[in-house]
Write an enzyme that holds these catalytic residues in place. Sequence first.
Site, PDB file in Angstrom:
ATOM      1  N   CYS A  73      43.511  91.328  64.537  1.00  0.00           N
ATOM      2  CA  CYS A  73      44.445  91.108  64.945  1.00  0.00           C
ATOM      3  C   CYS A  73      44.192  89.798  66.286  1.00  0.00           C
ATOM      4  O   CYS A  73      43.269  89.263  66.710  1.00  0.00           O
ATOM      5  CB  CYS A  73      45.899  91.222  65.088  1.00  0.00           C
ATOM      6  SG  CYS A  73      47.319  89.571  65.522  1.00  0.00           S
ATOM      7  N   CYS A  79      49.736  87.151  72.117  1.00  0.00           N
ATOM      8  CA  CYS A  79      50.795  87.910  70.770  1.00  0.00           C
ATOM      9  C   CYS A  79      51.828  89.375  72.313  1.00  0.00           C
ATOM     10  O   CYS A  79      52.780  88.742  72.746  1.00  0.00           O
ATOM     11  CB  CYS A  79      50.800  88.454  69.586  1.00  0.00           C
ATOM     12  SG  CYS A  79      52.052  89.192  69.071  1.00  0.00           S
ATOM     13  N   GLN A 308      65.096 103.189  62.328  1.00  0.00           N
ATOM     14  CA  GLN A 308      63.496 102.775  62.752  1.00  0.00           C
ATOM     15  C   GLN A 308      62.432 102.300  61.954  1.00  0.00           C
ATOM     16  O   GLN A 308      63.098 102.468  60.583  1.00  0.00           O
ATOM     17  CB  GLN A 308      63.435 104.966  62.323  1.00  0.00           C
ATOM     18  CG  GLN A 308      64.141 105.758  63.441  1.00  0.00           C
ATOM     19  CD  GLN A 308      62.784 106.352  64.856  1.00  0.00           C
ATOM     20  OE1 GLN A 308      61.944 105.107  65.608  1.00  0.00           O
ATOM     21  NE2 GLN A 308      63.094 106.578  65.672  1.00  0.00           N
ATOM     22  N   TYR A 337      74.599 110.956  69.481  1.00  0.00           N
ATOM     23  CA  TYR A 337      73.321 109.972  69.041  1.00  0.00           C
ATOM     24  C   TYR A 337      73.044 109.241  68.036  1.00  0.00           C
ATOM     25  O   TYR A 337      71.739 108.908  67.840  1.00  0.00           O
ATOM     26  CB  TYR A 337      72.715 109.287  69.920  1.00  0.00           C
ATOM     27  CG  TYR A 337      72.375 110.206  71.991  1.00  0.00           C
ATOM     28  CD1 TYR A 337      73.096 109.262  72.575  1.00  0.00           C
ATOM     29  CD2 TYR A 337      72.419 111.079  72.304  1.00  0.00           C
ATOM     30  CE1 TYR A 337      73.180 109.444  73.704  1.00  0.00           C
ATOM     31  CE2 TYR A 337      72.992 111.047  73.282  1.00  0.00           C
ATOM     32  CZ  TYR A 337      73.562 110.795  74.131  1.00  0.00           C
ATOM     33  OH  TYR A 337      73.359 111.192  75.277  1.00  0.00           O
ATOM     34  N   GLU A 358      78.654 108.877  67.047  1.00  0.00           N
ATOM     35  CA  GLU A 358      77.754 107.487  67.502  1.00  0.00           C
ATOM     36  C   GLU A 358      78.637 106.475  68.153  1.00  0.00           C
ATOM     37  O   GLU A 358      80.287 106.600  68.005  1.00  0.00           O
ATOM     38  CB  GLU A 358      76.761 107.374  66.754  1.00  0.00           C
ATOM     39  CG  GLU A 358      77.056 105.507  66.138  1.00  0.00           C
ATOM     40  CD  GLU A 358      75.481 105.079  67.413  1.00  0.00           C
ATOM     41  OE1 GLU A 358      73.969 105.712  67.310  1.00  0.00           O
ATOM     42  OE2 GLU A 358      76.041 104.204  68.000  1.00  0.00           O
ATOM     43  N   CYS A 440      62.684 109.175  72.887  1.00  0.00           N
ATOM     44  CA  CYS A 440      62.062 107.594  72.799  1.00  0.00           C
ATOM     45  C   CYS A 440      61.334 107.276  73.923  1.00  0.00           C
ATOM     46  O   CYS A 440      60.398 105.978  73.895  1.00  0.00           O
ATOM     47  CB  CYS A 440      62.551 106.437  72.143  1.00  0.00           C
ATOM     48  SG  CYS A 440      63.964 105.564  72.677  1.00  0.00           S
TER      49      CYS A 440
HETATM   50  N1  SAH Z   1      69.390 108.730  65.554  1.00  0.00           N
HETATM   51  C1  SAH Z   1      69.294 107.709  64.991  1.00  0.00           C
HETATM   52  C2  SAH Z   1      69.943 106.774  66.345  1.00  0.00           C
HETATM   53  C3  SAH Z   1      68.884 106.718  67.610  1.00  0.00           C
HETATM   54  S1  SAH Z   1      68.734 105.630  68.570  1.00  0.00           S
HETATM   55  C4  SAH Z   1      68.032 107.504  64.043  1.00  0.00           C
HETATM   56  O1  SAH Z   1      67.588 108.090  63.987  1.00  0.00           O
HETATM   57  O2  SAH Z   1      68.321 106.032  63.436  1.00  0.00           O
HETATM   58  C5  SAH Z   1      69.972 105.836  69.472  1.00  0.00           C
HETATM   59  C6  SAH Z   1      71.905 105.051  69.315  1.00  0.00           C
HETATM   60  O3  SAH Z   1      72.780 105.921  70.044  1.00  0.00           O
HETATM   61  C7  SAH Z   1      71.901 104.465  68.783  1.00  0.00           C
HETATM   62  O4  SAH Z   1      72.697 104.259  67.504  1.00  0.00           O
HETATM   63  C8  SAH Z   1      72.892 103.628  69.969  1.00  0.00           C
HETATM   64  O5  SAH Z   1      74.299 102.608  69.517  1.00  0.00           O
HETATM   65  C9  SAH Z   1      73.408 105.532  69.717  1.00  0.00           C
HETATM   66  N2  SAH Z   1      73.900 105.546  71.504  1.00  0.00           N
HETATM   67  C10 SAH Z   1      74.094 105.092  72.648  1.00  0.00           C
HETATM   68  N3  SAH Z   1      74.341 105.086  73.943  1.00  0.00           N
HETATM   69  C11 SAH Z   1      75.371 106.177  73.545  1.00  0.00           C
HETATM   70  C12 SAH Z   1      76.490 107.132  73.948  1.00  0.00           C
HETATM   71  N4  SAH Z   1      76.822 106.877  74.708  1.00  0.00           N
HETATM   72  N5  SAH Z   1      77.091 107.772  73.356  1.00  0.00           N
HETATM   73  C13 SAH Z   1      76.740 107.961  71.431  1.00  0.00           C
HETATM   74  N6  SAH Z   1      75.794 106.990  71.051  1.00  0.00           N
HETATM   75  C14 SAH Z   1      75.073 106.593  71.938  1.00  0.00           C
END
Ligand code: SAH
Length: 485
Positions: A73, A79, A308, A337, A358, A440
């Site tokens: 790039c 960037c 993702q 989550y 969630e 992550c």
């Molecule tokens: N497993 C999903 C999302 C992962 S990201 C995927 O792979 O697409 C992490 C997620 O945790 C987000 O959606 C965020 O809103 C949620 N989150 C953050 N803190 C939280 C908590 N204390 N309890 C439940 N969910 C939570």
Amino acid sequence: MGFEKNQIYTVTIEDIGAEGEGIGKIEGFSLFVKDALPGDVAKVKLTKVRKNYAFARLEEIIKPSPGRVEPCCPVSRQCGGCQIQALSYGKQLAFKQSKVENNLVRIGGFEPEMIREIMEPIIGMESPWRYRNKAQYPFGCSKDGTPVTGFYAGRTHVIIPNTDCLLGARENKRILDTILKHMRQYQVAAYDEGTGQGLVRHVLVRKGFFTEELMVCIVVNAPGGRKREWIPEQNRLLDRLALLPGMTSISINFNTENTNVIMGKETCTIWGRDKIRDRLHLLQADGDDFIKTDRSIIYEISPRSFYQVNSTQAERLYSTALSYAELTGGETVWDLYCGIGTISLFLSFGAKQVYGVEVIPEAIEDARENARKNGITNVKFFEGKAEEVLPEFYGRAGEGETDMRHPDVIVVDPPRKGCDEVTLETILKMQPERVVYVSCDSATLARDLKILCEGGYELKRGRVCDQFCHSVHIECVCLMTRKEK
Ligand code: SAH
């Protein structure tokens, strides 16, 4: 040795820091050097000196790292989105693998030999370009007043013009060029953060990688409401955008706040559907490779949902998480989550019953709709914080809830800060046979795994999956099993 600003040193770079900067040491004193790579011998100038470390600018590379490559790039250095694009992809993968392993040893307290033994080879991409299914482009004015779009130069709000980021879909360029052309033709002003004037703030483009459906959401500095034409000559713009192959959804999002938050609360679809779809396939591991099975899930994605950004790697990550769960059809699984239910729906393939938790209400609605549209009936979603919902269910001693209190498997996929202590304590009380941890951030992962280990679990498998090629970000999945008592 006294270190002072503007001093020049020659240093060998040994590591990569949290923001992609090179780290070198002089007599135990750490230097953080932007744009330097491990293996570089470089002449650097100190720019900011602290007690135990300093920031320095790269003045000259005396001997380049053997891993150095010419970035593809042209604006990669300004960037800052791809912090390690100048490192060969193979070296990037090696760096990510060792970063996770080091954190597991240093923070998690695991034995290095054990970690080397259980960690499986990192899952890289065959072609680590054009993988992002989502792009958010800020709009602004160039010096002569014409609208531009591109990316903010690292840590600033200066826009580096670029409509063709190599990590994004090829379609982004035509979409952005069409919008810029319209803005120039009809004198539509880009938003100016300083004065709060101007209309177009950001453009968000999403693409269903496996469906080829496109979504465009234009974030405007306007209050929303009932009016239908927010952009001058809006229909002409729509006609042009709608012609692009795959175009499925065009919307306007309203944001009049003077903040860094990109999207406001209200979104209005002005052409096509409200959401696009993506299809993720369940894969089967075949040695280090993956092969497609005939099972897949369709996800509905709205402009504001979390999804993702790398669909190709998401299939591999979720399929790995599912294989770590070792489901045989009779298990009860919690997916904490869970977002829009991405992992939960994968788990539903192998489990008797899945419970997702969630905190964001819209995500839970999406998760329920995704389950319904895929005809999946063995998943139930709860809205709330994991650290509140889980203890609440554990505390219930009602009839027929034993499975929920003592599930076979718990999957967690927390944000970077990791799991709340209460969540970990409750997991230990629930005593699932297996805990699958998708993370992550390998530092908080290591911290949390240590707690689970002290509570009677053993780390059995781990695998890094490169979701964010050319950046320093890492995604990884680990399997913990309960030790026999
Ligand atoms: N497993 C999903 C999302 C992962 S990201 C995927 O792979 O697409 C992490 C997620 O945790 C987000 O959606 C965020 O809103 C949620 N989150 C953050 N803190 C939280 C908590 N204390 N309890 C439940 N969910 C939570």
